[in-house]
Design an enzyme around this catalytic site. Structure first.
Site, PDB file in Angstrom:
ATOM      1  N   ASN A 209      16.388  12.370 -17.524  1.00 30.08           N
ATOM      2  CA  ASN A 209      17.239  11.494 -16.882  1.00 30.08           C
ATOM      3  C   ASN A 209      18.097  10.557 -18.140  1.00 30.08           C
ATOM      4  OD1 ASN A 209      16.428   8.661 -16.657  1.00 30.08           O
ATOM      5  ND2 ASN A 209      15.222   9.943 -15.258  1.00 30.08           N
ATOM      6  N   ASP A 278      12.063  11.902  -9.072  1.00 28.62           N
ATOM      7  CA  ASP A 278      11.361  12.354  -7.944  1.00 28.62           C
ATOM      8  C   ASP A 278      10.948  13.805  -7.858  1.00 28.62           C
ATOM      9  OD1 ASP A 278      11.694   9.829  -6.547  1.00 28.62           O
ATOM     10  OD2 ASP A 278      14.131  10.301  -6.674  1.00 28.62           O
ATOM     11  N   LYS A 288       7.435  30.348 -23.443  1.00 34.01           N
ATOM     12  CA  LYS A 288       8.829  30.147 -23.519  1.00 34.01           C
ATOM     13  C   LYS A 288       9.531  31.052 -22.605  1.00 34.01           C
ATOM     14  CE  LYS A 288      12.700  29.986 -26.632  1.00 34.01           C
ATOM     15  NZ  LYS A 288      13.232  30.334 -27.485  1.00 34.01           N
ATOM     16  N   PHE A 322      13.759  -1.294  -8.841  1.00 35.87           N
ATOM     17  CA  PHE A 322      15.173  -1.475  -9.105  1.00 35.87           C
ATOM     18  C   PHE A 322      16.198  -0.347  -8.212  1.00 35.87           C
ATOM     19  CE2 PHE A 322      16.475  -3.973 -13.008  1.00 35.87           C
ATOM     20  CZ  PHE A 322      15.350  -4.620 -13.140  1.00 35.87           C
ATOM     21  N   LYS A 340       9.693   0.593   0.473  1.00 36.40           N
ATOM     22  CA  LYS A 340       8.372   0.594  -0.584  1.00 36.40           C
ATOM     23  C   LYS A 340       7.857  -1.026  -0.542  1.00 36.40           C
ATOM     24  CE  LYS A 340      11.196   3.754  -3.397  1.00 36.40           C
ATOM     25  NZ  LYS A 340      11.413   4.540  -4.751  1.00 36.40           N
TER      26      LYS A 340
HETATM   27  N1  CTP Z   1      10.638   4.907  -8.325  1.00 39.52           N
HETATM   28  C1  CTP Z   1       9.394   5.253  -8.412  1.00 39.52           C
HETATM   29  N2  CTP Z   1       8.788   6.605  -8.341  1.00 39.52           N
HETATM   30  C2  CTP Z   1       9.864   7.476  -8.127  1.00 39.52           C
HETATM   31  C3  CTP Z   1      11.252   6.947  -7.824  1.00 39.52           C
HETATM   32  C4  CTP Z   1      11.647   5.761  -7.827  1.00 39.52           C
HETATM   33  O1  CTP Z   1       8.279   4.321  -8.800  1.00 39.52           O
HETATM   34  N3  CTP Z   1       9.357   8.646  -7.945  1.00 39.52           N
HETATM   35  C5  CTP Z   1      11.036   3.486  -8.386  1.00 39.52           C
HETATM   36  C6  CTP Z   1      11.864   3.004  -9.611  1.00 39.52           C
HETATM   37  O2  CTP Z   1      11.114   2.593 -10.664  1.00 39.52           O
HETATM   38  C7  CTP Z   1      12.738   1.916  -8.626  1.00 39.52           C
HETATM   39  C8  CTP Z   1      12.733   2.295  -7.355  1.00 39.52           C
HETATM   40  O3  CTP Z   1      11.500   3.107  -7.054  1.00 39.52           O
HETATM   41  O4  CTP Z   1      12.223   0.671  -9.061  1.00 39.52           O
HETATM   42  C9  CTP Z   1      13.796   2.685  -6.768  1.00 39.52           C
HETATM   43  O5  CTP Z   1      14.195   3.983  -7.885  1.00 39.52           O
HETATM   44  P1  CTP Z   1      15.698   4.822  -7.289  1.00 39.52           P
HETATM   45  O6  CTP Z   1      15.420   6.117  -8.006  1.00 39.52           O
HETATM   46  O7  CTP Z   1      16.765   3.992  -7.138  1.00 39.52           O
HETATM   47  O8  CTP Z   1      15.105   5.312  -5.607  1.00 39.52           O
HETATM   48  P2  CTP Z   1      14.413   6.143  -4.939  1.00 39.52           P
HETATM   49  O9  CTP Z   1      13.297   5.744  -4.454  1.00 39.52           O
HETATM   50  O10 CTP Z   1      14.155   7.579  -5.874  1.00 39.52           O
HETATM   51  O11 CTP Z   1      15.455   6.991  -4.028  1.00 39.52           O
HETATM   52  P3  CTP Z   1      16.892   7.845  -4.011  1.00 39.52           P
HETATM   53  O12 CTP Z   1      16.530   8.803  -5.336  1.00 39.52           O
HETATM   54  O13 CTP Z   1      16.969   8.532  -3.032  1.00 39.52           O
HETATM   55  O14 CTP Z   1      18.042   6.838  -4.344  1.00 39.52           O
END
Ligand code: CTP
Length: 397
Positions: A209, A278, A288, A322, A340
């Site tokens: 990302n 995620d 490859k 965050f 969380k």
């Molecule tokens: N985070 C994490 N592990 C993941 C996803 C997120 O530790 N697999 C943490 C990020 O570092 C951040 C927080 O969770 O501090 C929220 O991340 P965000 O991407 O906004 O939220 P998600 O829980 O992934 O939810 P969504 O993608 O559905 O908005």
């Protein structure tokens, strides 16, 4: 910086002498009062006049040149210093200080000062890696002296390896951070994650990302400046690892998960600013992937939610998450606090022009566990980090 601070720069003889001028210029721009002591051999490389012009103070070059004055000078400068920085630090000065030798103006001042002393070594790579030099460095580190490690690169003598003076911007930044008087995170262990994670598809491709890591690096630097012992676990970014912290480079979600978990029990404050993926590729292809005539469909599977796991394990730690959202910012962020088990969440709207991934500024709302909202103005990411720690520390008290 509020009150004027005094830094005594010790300049030793080496080809990197001229770089000390740039550090001084950067400190002067931040209103630091700079005094310079040059060793005799340093003056062979660059004239004291250059240092005098930049520091706007008399340069001290040799204690024996002014027999009436040196005793006063070395003690008075030693007392006056809020910090001493030795740039470049040669094997000679490191060896002298490590072994209690005080035979010129610089070594006597280092010996006489109670201020923190920072060495920025620069020397031939074989000298730097010589075990005598390394032992002296270890001994000094054990005694509380700090080192800004040299970089690896092509040295003036043509050799390639460790020994190149750290870049002047990092040295100046490190000195300025040490001068910062707010030491309200002294004794705290702060763990920060930053940047993106990546999931490999095949040996040459991966999915990631657009996180730049800027916010997390700013959090780590702010915590360091306020006296914390900081570990920064970072995905791939274009940023330089900040000096004075433990830096761990990772790539995937599971590498970040492992490194975070190893340190979680031992941390006081955890700030998870990383944009963690995620999902990961369901099956990594060892070979490859070759193109075919039709579409390519990749399958993903859920990966660790690192923050959620930490929330479940949490004991006395303060957990900060965050939330980067494109809609329903506050509601979504509040949901993440509960889901969380967080103490705070820093919510930002990624559609806002002043906020988001690669920007230097951010516009966030900090939300507490009890759902108190603290909206902040647009400010640079270091200031956002400052406001975050102001809030956390106030609550701790
Ligand atoms: N985070 C994490 N592990 C993941 C996803 C997120 O530790 N697999 C943490 C990020 O570092 C951040 C927080 O969770 O501090 C929220 O991340 P965000 O991407 O906004 O939220 P998600 O829980 O992934 O939810 P969504 O993608 O559905 O908005």
């Amino acid at each position: 910086m509020n009150k004027e601070k005094t830094v005594v720069i010790g300049v030793c003889g080496g080809i990197a002498v001229y770089k000390a001028l740039d550090v001084i210029s950067r400190l002067k721009k931040k209103n630091v009062n700079v005094h310079v002591i040059m060793t005799k051999s340093a003056t062979e490389f660059v004239s004291p006049l250059s240092f005098q012009s930049l520091s706007q103070n008399m340069v001290i070059t040799d204690m024996f040149a002014e027999p009436k004055a040196w005793e006063i000078q070395h003690v008075s400068l030693a007392k006056k210093a809020d910090l001493m920085a030795i740039i470049p630090a040669t094997a000679n000065i490191v060896g002298k200080v490590a072994n209690g030798i005080a035979d010129d103006m610089l070594s006597t001042t280092i010996m006489a000062t109670k201020a923190p002393v920072v060495f920025a070594p620069a020397m031939n790579t074989n000298m730097y890696t010589n075990s005598i030099v390394q032992e002296n460095i270890s001994k000094l580190k054990g005694l509380g002296y700090e080192f800004i490690a040299p970089e690896s690169g092509r040295l003036a003598c043509g050799d390639v390896g460790d020994g190149k003076l750290a870049d002047t911007e990092s040295i100046a930044e490190f000195i300025l951070s040490k001068l910062n008087s707010k030491k309200d995170l002294n004794g705290k262990k702060v763990l920060v994650t930053a940047g993106p994670t990546i999931s490999k598809i095949d040996p040459v491709r991966y999915i990631t990302n657009g996180s730049s890591g800027k916010m997390g690096y700013a959090v780590a630097e702010e915590a360091r400046d306020r006296g914390a012992e900081v570990t920064l676990i970072s995905g791939p970014t274009n940023l330089k690892p900040p000096t004075g912290i433990e830096f761990i480079s990772i790539q995937s979600n599971s590498e970040m998960y492992d490194e975070v978990l190893k340190r979680f029990g031992n941390s006081d404050i955890i700030v998870k600013s990383a944009a963690v993926a995620d999902y990961k590729i369901k099956s990594y292809s060892e070979e490859k992937i070759k193109k075919g005539s039709g579409d390519l469909i990749l399958e993903f599977t859920r990966d660790n939610d690192i923050l959620k796991s930490l929330g479940k394990m949490k004991k006395n730690q303060i957990l900060v998450g965050f939330a980067a959202e494109s809609h329903n910012l506050i509601e979504n962020a509040k949901g993440k606090i509960k889901n969380k088990n967080l103490d705070y969440i820093v919510a930002n709207d990624i559609t806002d022009n002043d906020a988001g991934f690669a920007k230097d500024t951010n516009k966030v709302t900090i939300i507490k566990k009890d759902e108190t909202l603290i909206p902040l103005e647009v400010m640079d990411k270091k200031k956002v980090a400052g406001s975050l720690f102001d809030i956390v520390i106030k609550d701790l008290k």
